[in-house]
Design a protein around this motif. Structure first.
Motif, mmCIF file in Angstrom:
data_model
loop_
_atom_site.group_PDB
_atom_site.id
_atom_site.type_symbol
_atom_site.label_atom_id
_atom_site.label_comp_id
_atom_site.label_asym_id
_atom_site.label_seq_id
_atom_site.Cartn_x
_atom_site.Cartn_y
_atom_site.Cartn_z
ATOM 1 N N ALA A 90 2.177 -14.713 -2.118
ATOM 2 C CA ALA A 90 1.966 -14.458 -0.692
ATOM 3 C C ALA A 90 0.833 -13.463 -0.472
ATOM 4 O O ALA A 90 -0.019 -13.662 0.402
ATOM 5 N N LEU A 91 0.797 -12.403 -1.246
ATOM 6 C CA LEU A 91 -0.267 -11.408 -1.102
ATOM 7 C C LEU A 91 -1.632 -12.033 -1.362
ATOM 8 O O LEU A 91 -2.613 -11.751 -0.654
ATOM 9 N N LEU A 106 -4.276 1.312 3.804
ATOM 10 C CA LEU A 106 -4.353 -0.006 4.424
ATOM 11 C C LEU A 106 -2.983 -0.428 4.954
ATOM 12 O O LEU A 106 -1.998 -0.470 4.214
ATOM 13 N N GLU A 107 -2.927 -0.739 6.244
ATOM 14 C CA GLU A 107 -1.726 -1.311 6.843
ATOM 15 C C GLU A 107 -1.910 -2.790 7.180
ATOM 16 O O GLU A 107 -0.996 -3.430 7.691
ATOM 17 N N GLY A 108 -3.087 -3.308 6.889
ATOM 18 C CA GLY A 108 -3.334 -4.742 7.003
ATOM 19 C C GLY A 108 -3.007 -5.316 8.359
ATOM 20 O O GLY A 108 -3.475 -4.846 9.397
ATOM 21 N N SER A 118 0.807 -1.223 0.000
ATOM 22 C CA SER A 118 0.000 0.000 0.000
ATOM 23 C C SER A 118 0.836 1.267 0.000
ATOM 24 O O SER A 118 0.293 2.364 -0.061
ATOM 25 N N LYS A 119 2.157 1.117 0.093
ATOM 26 C CA LYS A 119 3.098 2.240 0.150
ATOM 27 C C LYS A 119 3.071 2.980 1.477
ATOM 28 O O LYS A 119 3.631 4.070 1.601
ATOM 29 N N ALA A 120 2.430 2.421 2.500
ATOM 30 C CA ALA A 120 2.546 2.991 3.839
ATOM 31 C C ALA A 120 4.021 2.977 4.233
ATOM 32 O O ALA A 120 4.726 1.992 3.999
ATOM 33 N N GLN A 158 -5.041 -5.989 -4.611
ATOM 34 C CA GLN A 158 -5.262 -4.660 -4.054
ATOM 35 C C GLN A 158 -6.668 -4.145 -4.344
ATOM 36 O O GLN A 158 -7.270 -3.443 -3.522
ATOM 37 N N ALA A 159 -7.216 -4.514 -5.502
ATOM 38 C CA ALA A 159 -8.572 -4.089 -5.859
ATOM 39 C C ALA A 159 -9.609 -4.656 -4.904
ATOM 40 O O ALA A 159 -10.685 -4.066 -4.716
#
Length: 553
Positions: free
Chosen positions: A482-483, A317-319, A190-192, A431-432
């Motif tokens: 993995a994602l 999102l940091e999941g 998410s680029k966090a 991601q969608a």
């Protein structure tokens, strides 16, 4: 696969292999080495600069003993009857006793009245000190060396791991008596800030080895960030913000004098939201600009005064990084259901500390410090128990999806060996389903089933032959797998908890069900499963610390 890069494969042995490069991994490696065993630590980045902790400052849940009872009670309350009182106590005690070690290794905590104030750290310096200390005690560090799969013995024990080294363009194998998985959670790219190394690799490797996950329904933590530079996710400054819509109308968001946690996501679902830090006093400004200065860099670069000007805000999102779900811990040494495999930090489920609530910030920092050490010691003791013939065991690689072509009858499937999957397209597809608030924050049976169907299609795609023209291709293919795997576990677990509790919100089951007092284990690869692990400890009505006076580290 991986055979194309095996001609000059690096082969190493250790008593304990630690996978990861953040605080939990560093503490685990140090604790194992302190037991007199040989330790190797492998990180996909450069240990000391990669990961969420190294990106900025962070609080630590390390109150002085006279405040332990208050902090324990608050953490237990936040856990909504799912947190474990004994684990909260031992995490706080272990963390408080461990921080003087960091000071002895060279970290300088701020002073007040001549006493060190050890309730936060500056990430870059903290991790620099941790790396320096690991080298001092003889830990071998493998930088830029992402681990891709675990090695298993015939009886199902973990006996090391295999990965690739980007800079040397080769594979490597570490035979080890025990392995600590401490490579973080999953933020779905998410680029966090600092979280793009957290892609769920550890969870996939653990499940492939036979481990279980837990509380994966609490994998949907979102963090506030400025809309014009959505990477810095430091929420503390926004505690002094007022919020308004596009037209400038105040959005309020307070219930009984406290801002409703659901206020911002619900407001963003209706339209643009702007924030202004106009509630901060001069004293508050001085404190937050010093302790969270990185949060103010976007404003300075854009020439914006956040105290007088409105700025657009969003949620990233940091999941599971600031969520809860992860590898299931089954004992005080942070062991898993697989012999020889231990889990620590964000790679492990934090349900004992937080229930299904976020442990982000201070609690997770304390969790990393304490579980890292418990896992490191546990792994060292397990490795010692194997004796001198630990590396003589016959092993096999456990990895499959994203690494190798599908197997039929022991050979690659002829129908798929020539077809490769598009890793970038897989990631975009995941991601969608995971990023939108209307899917992941506000959940429903219909929405979860729809997303799971799409994720299942992506899972079938990553079963095809991975692209392996370079070691980077291998890493990216594995990451896509993995994602996808983590997203499936998260939504499958969310589907089966039919209530709303803490981070897990079901619009079709809006109330918390007092009868659902259990942790939800999950796992499986092609066929997913869930299991209810009922909590048998009585609910603590007035938690009291059993031993407010620390006895030992």
């Amino acid at each position: 696969m991986l055979t194309n890069y095996s001609e000059n494969e690096l082969q190493l042995t250790a008593d304990v292999l630690v996978i990861g490069g953040g605080p939990a991994a560093a503490w685990a490696a140090w604790a194992a080495a302190d037991q007199g065993v040989k330790v190797i630590i492998a990180d996909k980045g450069f240990l000391g600069t990669s990961g969420a902790a190294a990106a900025s400052g962070n609080g630590i849940m390390a109150p002085s003993p006279e405040n332990w009872e208050k902090v324990v009670s608050e953490r237990y309350r936040i856990g909504k009857n799912l947190a474990n009182l004994r684990w909260i106590e031992r995490v706080i005690e272990k963390t408080w006793l461990s921080l003087p070690l960091v000071e002895n290794w060279g970290y300088r905590f701020p002073k007040e009245n001549g006493e060190s104030v050890r309730q936060s750290y500056y990430g870059p310096e903290y991790m620099r000190v941790m790396r320096k200390n690991l080298l001092r005690v003889g830990v071998e560090i493998l930088d830029q060396s992402p681990v891709l799969e675990l090695l298993l013995t015939d009886d199902g024990a973990v006996a090391g791991a295999r990965g690739v080294q980007r800079q040397n363009h080769r594979t490597y194998t570490v035979r080890a008596g025990a392995v600590v998985m401490a490579n973080g959670g999953c933020a779905f790219l998410s680029k966090a800030l600092g979280c793009n190394t957290n892609t769920g690799d550890g969870m996939l490797m653990a499940v492939e080895a036979g481990s279980e996950l837990s509380s994966m329904e609490a994998s949907n933590h979102y963090a506030i960030s400025t809309g014009f530079n959505a990477t810095v996710t430091r929420g503390v400054p926004f505690g002094w913000a007022s919020y308004s819509d596009e037209a400038g109308n105040d959005l309020g968001g307070y219930i009984n004098g406290r801002r409703d946690p659901a206020f911002l996501p619900n407001a963003l679902l209706k339209g643009s939201v702007y924030a202004r830090l106009d509630r901060a006093t001069p004293e508050v400004k001085a404190v937050i600009e010093k302790s969270h200065f990185i949060a103010f860099l976007p404003y300075k670069k854009a020439g914006i005064d956040p105290y007088t000007e409105r700025v657009p805000v969003t949620l990233i999102l940091e999941g599971t990084v600031r969520g809860t779900g992860g590898i299931k811990i089954i004992n005080d040494s942070c062991g898993t259901t697989v012999p020889g495999l231990y889990a620590a930090g964000d790679a492990a489920s934090r349900e004992f500390l937080a229930g299904l609530a976020s442990g982000g910030g201070g609690p997770n920092a304390a969790w990393a410090i304490s579980t890292g050490q418990w896992a490191g010691v546990g792994a060292a003791e397990f490795a010692k128990s194997l004796g001198v013939h630990a590396h003589d065991r016959v092993v096999r690689p456990a990895g499959q999806v994203g690494l190798r072509s599908p197997m039929v009858g022991g050979t690659p499937s002829p129908s798929t060996t020539s077809e490769t999957f598009d890793s970038e397209a897989i990631v975009r597809g995941v991601q969608a389903e995971m990023f939108p608030l209307e899917k992941n924050y506000l959940r429903s049976e219909k929405g979860l089933l729809d997303s799971l169907a799409k994720l299942e299609t992506l899972w079938q795609q990553v079963q095809m032959t991975p692209k392996q023209d370079s070691v980077r291709d291998i890493e990216v293919s594995r990451r896509a797998a993995a994602l996808t795997a983590v997203a499936r576990w998260a939504y499958f677990s969310a589907l089966h908890r039919t209530e709303s509790r803490s981070e897990h919100i079901r619009v079709d089951y809006p109330e918390t069900d007092v009868n659902q007092r259990y942790y939800q284990a999950t796992g499986g690869l092609d066929k997913l499963w869930v299991r209810r692990d009922w909590i048998t400890e009585p609910i603590a009505t007035s938690p009291v610390v059993n031993n407010p006076t620390p006895a030992s580290v």
